[in-house]
Design a protein around this motif. Structure first.
Motif, mmCIF file in Angstrom:
data_model
loop_
_atom_site.group_PDB
_atom_site.id
_atom_site.type_symbol
_atom_site.label_atom_id
_atom_site.label_comp_id
_atom_site.label_asym_id
_atom_site.label_seq_id
_atom_site.Cartn_x
_atom_site.Cartn_y
_atom_site.Cartn_z
ATOM 1 N N PRO B 20 -16.981 -12.893 14.715
ATOM 2 C CA PRO B 20 -17.905 -13.272 15.784
ATOM 3 C C PRO B 20 -18.309 -14.725 15.615
ATOM 4 O O PRO B 20 -18.365 -15.227 14.492
ATOM 5 N N PHE B 21 -18.551 -15.390 16.729
ATOM 6 C CA PHE B 21 -19.018 -16.782 16.618
ATOM 7 C C PHE B 21 -19.958 -17.102 17.767
ATOM 8 O O PHE B 21 -20.026 -16.357 18.756
ATOM 9 N N GLU B 34 -28.607 -20.083 9.794
ATOM 10 C CA GLU B 34 -29.732 -19.190 10.105
ATOM 11 C C GLU B 34 -29.441 -18.366 11.362
ATOM 12 O O GLU B 34 -29.735 -17.173 11.411
ATOM 13 N N GLN B 35 -28.863 -19.019 12.360
ATOM 14 C CA GLN B 35 -28.604 -18.282 13.601
ATOM 15 C C GLN B 35 -27.483 -17.266 13.414
ATOM 16 O O GLN B 35 -27.553 -16.155 13.949
ATOM 17 N N GLN B 39 -27.929 -13.282 14.008
ATOM 18 C CA GLN B 39 -27.186 -12.577 15.049
ATOM 19 C C GLN B 39 -26.120 -11.638 14.481
ATOM 20 O O GLN B 39 -25.842 -10.595 15.073
ATOM 21 N N PHE B 40 -25.516 -12.027 13.348
ATOM 22 C CA PHE B 40 -24.344 -11.274 12.874
ATOM 23 C C PHE B 40 -24.513 -10.703 11.474
ATOM 24 O O PHE B 40 -23.628 -9.987 10.995
ATOM 25 N N GLY B 41 -25.600 -11.052 10.805
ATOM 26 C CA GLY B 41 -25.813 -10.548 9.447
ATOM 27 C C GLY B 41 -25.636 -11.649 8.405
ATOM 28 O O GLY B 41 -24.999 -12.673 8.649
ATOM 29 N N SER B 42 -26.196 -11.410 7.218
ATOM 30 C CA SER B 42 -26.294 -12.474 6.215
ATOM 31 C C SER B 42 -24.929 -12.909 5.687
ATOM 32 O O SER B 42 -24.760 -14.059 5.268
ATOM 33 N N ILE B 48 -20.845 -19.418 7.090
ATOM 34 C CA ILE B 48 -21.080 -20.712 7.758
ATOM 35 C C ILE B 48 -21.513 -21.751 6.730
ATOM 36 O O ILE B 48 -21.029 -22.888 6.726
ATOM 37 N N ASN B 49 -22.391 -21.348 5.859
ATOM 38 C CA ASN B 49 -22.888 -22.269 4.837
ATOM 39 C C ASN B 49 -21.737 -22.781 3.959
ATOM 40 O O ASN B 49 -21.670 -23.969 3.614
ATOM 41 N N ALA B 50 -20.816 -21.897 3.626
ATOM 42 C CA ALA B 50 -19.703 -22.282 2.749
ATOM 43 C C ALA B 50 -18.782 -23.299 3.424
ATOM 44 O O ALA B 50 -18.207 -24.162 2.752
#
Lengths: 185, 185
Positions: B20-21, B34-35, B39-42, B48-50
């Motif tokens: 999902p994006f 954060e978003q 929306q999609f889980g931690s 995204i952070n990686a």
């Protein structure tokens, strides 16, 4: 923090055994390349210049005695402390290796306290009492006057300053040397 | 200057086909991680952070349309222009790759106009009219108020700002958007 002059001399002598060199106590102008060129000819000036552009030069610079302890003490005393550094123009190694140096010698927590700016007069805050401890005799830029008091860190090449100036001779003296330019501490 | 959001999305989709994006137009808070987490889980937040910590992420960021031209025009109009950027804490690639990006897209002459500082409020000069063009909605730090007028560069995640603020919607508008905050030009 980092002993640039010692690093230049050691690397120069290792790369050029038998070459003429200038003892640290005899360094008289800020740029070593200028003094080497004047005393020994332009080839040796260029040789000095090349030293600072080699990979690992900045990474391997020795620590000036007492610098890490002084930084830690400043923060413990409640001061906001930043490491303000100018990159060497045209060196791809300078900035990443300065970051690595800080991480190696001070720890990763200091990385976010590094401010990299060719023009140091654009760094600081006129609403606070700021001090820039720097061994370069003249620091000028767009902000005139700069937002900080320049405290000259002693070096052989900055002893020929005619006027009386705020000075720091060694890091362990930081409290007595800097306190006249700080309030509230 | 660099399209961080486009770079994150493209790299995320390339690394996670079928995942999902969030379309760029639907980004609502400054930090994508954060978003995505909300929306999609931690796990997707961490993914995204990686992305931003991989080698070559910063180096490969696309240019925002018109940015190099606007910078050139600003200097031709007599303004002093600097690239003020905050490093990503804990990323060894961020700073050297941002320098490489500037050299690649703007040319080596801009390298000495980069100022790297985690706290952007410490950069600038209260004796001049300074502007910081930045897409981050809130920029705070030790200098309060900061020495610059913050002009918000438009991004989907900064549209939900209640108050009227100075904005720049695209780089080609820089003259009309910035002139109210500059004198003499």
């Amino acid at each position: 923090m980092a002993d640039f002059e010692r690093g230049v001399l050691d690397a120069f002598r290792a790369a050029n055994p038998g070459a003429p060199f200038i003892k640290l106590a005899d360094r008289r102008v800020f740029y070593a390349r200028e003094q080497y060129a004047e005393q020994f000819g332009s080839d040796w000036g260029r040789a000095i210049n090349a030293i600072t552009r080699h990979a690992d030069f900045y990474r391997n610079l020795p620590v000036i005695a007492g610098a890490p302890e002084a930084l830690r003490e400043m923060r413990e005393a409640g001061h906001e402390v930043f490491l303000c550094t100018s990159p060497l123009t045209g060196s791809r190694w300078c900035v990443p290796e300065k970051l690595a140096w800080v991480e190696n010698h001070l720890g990763a927590s200091w990385l976010d306290r590094i401010i990299i700016a060719k023009d140091k007069t654009l760094v600081g805050d006129r609403l606070r009492q700021c001090i820039l401890v720097d061994d370069r005799p003249v620091i000028q830029g767009l902000a005139d006057p700069p937002p900080w008091t320049h405290v000259l860190f002693d070096a052989p090449y900055n002893q020929n300053q005619a006027e009386q100036r705020p000075r720091l001779s060694c890091w362990s003296d930081w409290r007595s040397a800097l306190s006249p330019y700080l309030d509230g501490h």
